[in-house]
Design an enzyme around this catalytic site. Structure first.
Site: not given
Ligand SMILES: Cc1cc2nc3c(=O)[nH]c(=O)nc-3n(C[C@H](O)[C@H](O)[C@H](O)COP(=O)(O)O)c2cc1C
Ligand SMILES: Cc1cc2nc3c(=O)[nH]c(=O)nc-3n(C[C@H](O)[C@H](O)[C@H](O)COP(=O)(O)OP(=O)(O)OC[C@H]3O[C@@H](n4cnc5c(N)ncnc54)[C@H](O)[C@@H]3O)c2cc1C
Ligand code: FES
Lengths: 252, 314
Positions: B56, B80, B83, B110, B141, B228
């Site tokens: 995270k 999402n 924060g 990260n 972000c 997603g």
């Molecule tokens: C609930 C949630 C929290 C996330 N938190 C972070 C984060 O703290 N730092 C980051 O670089 N990406 C964060 N992401 C982005 C994911 O790492 C990823 O780039 C994004 O969800 C797209 O991939 P996916 O479609 O497989 O989920 C978060 C995504 C989700 C859904």
């Protein structure tokens, strides 16, 4: 906490779009405690995408039941399940009710589908302790008494039982609560929980509430389910620190 | 084919890939923010079978995150706005890293920050930790004012972040790009020029959702990041765009649900890929994807999965 593909052994409509689904899930049955929940996959495809959380309603031997209300796509899919179908279940999750501490009478307060965790809890109240179940609903058809004992009912429209909300019913029956040392266990919509908390703080009753929040994972990895903490800075996670909290720990 | 033949072929399918000096046993990485710090998900999957785990986002100081509601489901996706809730660098080093040490996988840290100095400071503090094998710098972000997105939209800032972070660590530095820009390849180019080891693409897309009866946004932050299956076509196009214009390893991210999606990302140019949202639904997806890719390579007679990268036919 495990993921199982459980076979549906029974699905019945209790009435008014409320269903009870029973699955064969021995490992989950063995590990579960009342107030915990499972995160259930409601679709084979990507829509709806996320699992849906449901309280564990009843555990009998190797079988686990869930009670649900048809609201949207997910619960509609669930209602279409048939005996013999497989259900992908993640659980048991979260922390349940503390039902073996110091009290003489367990007082349940349920609003609508908030009745879901109480059949399981009813069976776990230690021998020799008393039990009172206060159940509220908008109207007679919304009252769910399944698996509950010693019920006192309220409806907003007065079609059954006391006319008013369930917290007003508690207030009206207060002399019953003062006969012994009580502990209140509540589950229902947040405004109801807020009123229960206020009521219990006013009279100094020990109380635990089962809270709800939108969830993605259900097991602590997404940080998607915060609830404002009362006894520290910041938030608890409903899925991992809850869903059951003592009223002194959270802002409702 | 006899069982013995299968075993022989098995030893010849090589799933390993490299990101800078970091060697991954397979191209599966778990995306930041979707596996916490590994604790909970390790009960539901075998992290030793995953190429890398990205933690995270961690910031210099702890962050409590946004008030509820933080998430909402959308058509084949979710929004999402967490924060950047996280424990902060000190607690991360003290309590999270020791737990992660036990796994035979690469741990990628990260980092999110609200100033260029903060990115540099976080990297400098964590770099001596042996458990951490690489850094992924979150400049994208979308959910907090100081979440880095302002850097992610500024070529000069991305150049400076890459250069200065590289200067304080010997470990591979991956820059996580925002899809919410018009020319993503220009950002990848800057990262490459400044010595960045790889880019990851994409972070979430800015989106929102309103309740039509109350007319209020469904999430507290008003907008959130879309992830997603809904974003997969966009993510694939961004990876392809970078691949065609810039010579830098790409980690593909966005909507991967199964091995077929993963193979698609590698074909359009990804060296490795990260899976995010799917972990919430199927926490064992990473292992299943690795197995699926192995089987796919065997069937397609691909002996090294790295040969799949950028093998598109257009
Ligand atoms: C609930 C949630 C929290 C996330 N938190 C972070 C984060 O703290 N730092 C980051 O670089 N990406 C964060 N992401 C982005 C994911 O790492 C990823 O780039 C994004 O969800 C797209 O991939 P996916 O479609 O497989 O989920 C978060 C995504 C989700 C859904
Ligand atoms: C810990 C926990 C335990 C739960 N236990 C139960 C249970 O035992 N039985 C049960 O029926 N439900 C329970 N719920 C709520 C249940 O998860 C939702 O009803 C379900 O997710 C709805 O899914 P859906 O796809 O049918 O509806 P969606 O398409 O997700 O929603 C349809 C409509 O219902 C509304 N809605 C969605 N979730 C809720 C909610 N939590 N409260 C009120 N309105 C909502 C939406 O805003 C929308 O208008 C629980 C929730 C939590 C967090
Ligand atoms: S629902 Fe993911 S952390 Fe609670």
């Amino acid at each position: 906490m495990i993921i199982v593909n459980a076979e549906v052994s029974e699905i019945v409509e209790l009435g008014n779009s409320i269903f009870l689904i029973k699955v064969h899930a021995p490992k989950i049955a063995r590990e579960s405690t009342p107030g915990q929940f499972c995160n259930i996959k409601v679709s084979e495809s990507n829509f709806p995408l996320l699992r849906r959380p449901f309280s564990i309603c009843e555990v009998k031997g190797d079988f686990v039941s869930f009670m649900f209300n048809v609201l949207g796509e997910g619960t509609r899919n669930l209602a279409h399940k048939k005996v013999g179908d497989a259900l992908d279940i993640l659980g048991p999750l979260g922390n349940g009710f503390k039902f073996d501490d110091d009290y003489e009478t367990a007082v349940f307060v349920a609003g609508g589908l908030g009745a879901a965790p109480f059949p399981f809890l009813t069976g776990k109240i230690p021998e020799g302790r008393k039990l009172l179940s206060f159940i509220g609903g908008r109207s007679e058809k919304d009252l769910i008494t399944y698996g509950m004992k010693n019920t006192l009912l309220s409806t907003d429209d007065g079609t059954k039982g006391f006319k008013g909300n369930v917290v007003e019913l508690l207030e009206a029956k207060k002399e019953l609560l003062d006969e012994s040392k009580i502990k209140v266990f509540a589950c229902g919509p947040t405004p109801m929980l807020r009123a229960v908390k206020e009521f219990c703080l006013k009279y100094g009753y020990n109380c635990e509430v089962s809270t709800e929040c939108a969830m993605a994972c259900g097991f602590g990895i997404c940080q998607g389910c915060p609830i404002q903490a009362e006894d520290k800075e910041g938030y608890y996670l409903v899925c991992k620190d809850g869903p059951v909290f003592n009223i002194n720990k959270v802002v409702l | 084919m006899t069982k013995k033949d299968v075993e022989n072929v098995e030893t010849t399918v090589d799933l390993s890939v490299k990101i800078g000096s970091m060697k991954l046993k397979n191209p599966v990485m778990l995306a930041s923010g979707t596996v916490g710090y590994g604790n909970e998900i390790s009960n539901l999957t075998d992290l030793n079978r995953i190429g890398a785990v990205v933690t995270k986002s961690v910031s210099l100081k702890p962050r409590k995150g946004n008030p509820p509601q933080r998430i909402v489901e959308t058509a084949s996706g979710m929004l999402n706005a967490i924060g950047l809730a996280n424990v902060g660098v000190e607690e991360f080093i003290r309590t999270k890293i020791p737990f992660l040490r036990q796994f035979d996988t690469n741990i990628v840290c990260n980092i999110a920050a609200s100033s260029i100095d903060e990115y540099v400071e976080c990297t400098r503090m964590i770099s001596p930790e042996e458990t951490i094998k690489a850094f992924e710098i979150n400049i994208s972000c979308p959910n907090v004012k100081e979440g880095g997105l302002m850097f992610g939209h500024d070529l000069k800032a991305v150049a400076e972040i890459t250069r200065r972070v590289k200067a304080v660590t010997d470990k591979p530095v991956i820059i996580k790009l925002s899809p919410n820009v018009s020319d993503i390849a220009a950002f990848a180019k800057v990262v490459s020029e400044e010595g960045g080891d790889a880019v990851s693409a994409i972070n979430t897309l800015v989106g929102t959702s309103f309740n039509i009866y109350t007319r209020r946004p469904k999430i507290f932050n008003v907008t959130g990041g879309l992830s997603g299956p809904a974003i997969k076509p966009v993510a694939l196009a961004k990876v392809l765009e970078i691949k065609r214009k810039v010579d830098i390893p790409i980690i593909g991210i966005g909507g991967i649900m199964n091995w077929q999606d993963a193979a698609e990302f590698m074909i359009v140019g990804a060296t490795a890929f990260e899976i995010g949202t799917v972990n919430f639904i199927n926490p064992n997806a990473g292992v299943e994807i690795s197995d699926g890719l192995w089987e796919y390579c065997r069937k397609m007679n691909i002996r090294k999965i790295s040969d799949l990268t950028g093998s598109y036919v257009i």
